[in-house]
Design an enzyme around this catalytic site. Structure first.
Site, short mmCIF file in Angstrom:
data_model
loop_
_atom_site.label_atom_id
_atom_site.label_comp_id
_atom_site.label_asym_id
_atom_site.label_seq_id
_atom_site.Cartn_x
_atom_site.Cartn_y
_atom_site.Cartn_z
N MET A 1 0.85 -1.19 0.00
CA MET A 1 0.00 0.00 0.00
C MET A 1 0.89 1.24 0.00
O MET A 1 1.76 1.38 0.86
CB MET A 1 -0.93 0.01 1.22
N ALA A 2 0.65 2.12 -0.97
CA ALA A 2 1.48 3.31 -1.13
C ALA A 2 1.44 4.16 0.13
O ALA A 2 0.38 4.46 0.67
CB ALA A 2 0.99 4.13 -2.33
N CYS B 1 -3.87 -1.24 -10.12
CA CYS B 1 -4.09 0.13 -9.69
C CYS B 1 -5.23 0.77 -10.49
O CYS B 1 -5.19 0.79 -11.72
CB CYS B 1 -2.82 0.94 -9.86
N ASN C 1 -8.12 -11.30 -2.56
CA ASN C 1 -7.93 -9.99 -1.94
C ASN C 1 -9.25 -9.22 -2.04
O ASN C 1 -9.93 -9.28 -3.06
CB ASN C 1 -6.80 -9.24 -2.67
N ARG D 1 -6.36 -2.99 3.44
CA ARG D 1 -6.91 -1.99 4.35
C ARG D 1 -7.27 -2.55 5.73
O ARG D 1 -7.34 -1.81 6.70
CB ARG D 1 -8.13 -1.34 3.71
N ASP E 1 -11.87 -7.05 1.11
CA ASP E 1 -12.79 -7.15 2.23
C ASP E 1 -12.38 -8.19 3.27
O ASP E 1 -13.23 -8.81 3.91
CB ASP E 1 -14.22 -7.44 1.75
#
Length: 380
Positions: A27-28, A111, A215, A240, A217
């Site tokens: 993650m950036a 992305c 990937n 996240r 949720d």
């Protein structure tokens, strides 16, 4: 205390056994060496460095070279590359091999950001099947002499009308990728709505000789077990869900081992984690930049806890370790972990039109490298 069902699921990516079968998504601005070390303290798995661009690496961009810092005990060292040109991608992976910069290379084709898709990169690129295959082939061939596994991550497609994931999975498998990971959303969805886990199951049916990772949720250990159960995938990629919750990897380790999932930490325990994160960022960036970088994490760490608005704002504006210590001292350290801290976190936003180069959808077999899509700089 909840108890997870025992699972014998194992994950092997090239020479590396990943147990539990959990991957930290790059993650950036998040998965720098400080955050990865923090997460690794809680459990095993594969922890991927934030994405860097192939061109920036080849050109030895100073910011990019700092971004690919790894701990001495970090193994395997996992790096994610973004690229749109087979030649540049091959050169970047050869540089990784020649200079021993990483042990695993993941490739980003997921992305959804407009500045990327507008030039045919990211989630737009797998639509161009031949070009996609040439990029994967170039990376795999460059990595072969060192036995470095190359893996590929992508989305379901551009829109519901332009799905690319099944072709992308088959092509990546045929070109020698050692695993594929599917973020089960389209580029148009960005991070909104629900991930379509049924697409992960379909990809697992289509790609049979290498692991398929899911990937989207995975916000709790129970979510991870449910994804594996419902889709048959070989492992989960967590993005996240771990924001402000690096202890999620402890929960995942327990869940996949069939052990009780620990209770969430008290606010005092969270404060210790937050302070440790600050120290690690300071070590990596220096105190000024390190503490400022921590600001984005504050709302995630404090989510759901009884912390007043003024104190929350002060955390979000903290500038030094001394200030941070003062603010931590004002917290109710005995406050128990709240149920409100669970669930989705991080950016969600709304669906949006995917901006593509003119004529991009005309010919999926066109292998022309997109003009101007090679990005010089890495990062968010």
């Amino acid at each position: 205390m909840s108890t997870a069902l025992q699972t014998s699921k194992s994950l092997r990516i090239g020479p590396f056994e990943v147990d539990p079968p959990v991957v930290l998504a790059p993650m950036a601005g998040i998965t720098n060496v400080a955050f990865r070390r923090l997460c690794r303290q809680y459990g095993a798995g594969l922890y991927v460095c934030e994405m860097v661009t192939a061109r920036a690496l080849v050109e030895r961009d100073a910011t990019t070279l700092h971004m690919i810092t790894f701990d001495r005990d970090e193994h395997p060292r996992s790096m994610q590359l973004y690229g749109v040109d087979p030649v540049t991608m091959g050169r970047a992976v050869k540089m990784i091999v020649d200079e021993d910069l990483a042990d695993h290379v993941d490739m980003n084709f997921g992305c959804p950001v407009p500045k990327v898709t507008r030039k045919g990169g990211g989630a737009a690129l797998p639509y161009k099947r031949r070009l996609f295959g040439e990029i994967v082939r170039a990376a795999v061939r460059a990595a072969e002499p060192a036995g470095i596994p190359v893996t590929v991550k992508f989305r379901i497609g551009i829109t519901d009308e332009h799905l690319t994931y099944l072709d992308a999975g088959r092509i990546a498998e045929a070109e020698g990728a050692r695993s594929v990971a599917l973020h089960a959303r389209t580029a148009a969805q960005r991070y909104s709505g629900q991930a379509d886990w049924s697409a992960i199951a379909r990809l697992k049916e289509a790609v049979t000789s290498i692991p398929v990772l899911g990937n989207g949720d995975v916000f709790s250990a129970q979510d991870a077990l449910r994804m594996v159960d419902e889709t048959g995938c070989d492992g989960v990629v967590v993005g996240r869900g771990c924001l402000g919750r690096p202890w999620l990897f402890r929960d995942l380790q327990a869940a996949f081992a069939g052990l009780p999932i620990p209770e969430g930490p008290s606010l005092g325990e969270v404060a210790v984690v937050l302070r440790t994160h600050a120290e690690l960022l300071t070590e990596h960036y220096g105190e000024d930049k390190g503490v400022r970088d921590l600001r984005k994490h504050m709302a995630w760490y404090l989510r759901g806890f009884p912390v007043g608005g003024d104190l929350r704002r002060s955390f979000a504006m903290v500038g030094t370790l001394t200030e941070l210590d003062d603010l931590i001292g004002q917290l109710d350290h005995d406050a128990p972990y709240p149920s409100e801290a669970e669930g989705p976190r991080g950016r969600q936003g709304s669906p949006a039109k995917v901006v593509l180069p003119e004529g991009w959808l005309d010919d999926p077999e066109d292998a022309t490298v997109p003009m101007g899509a090679e990005v010089m700089h890495s990062g968010g």
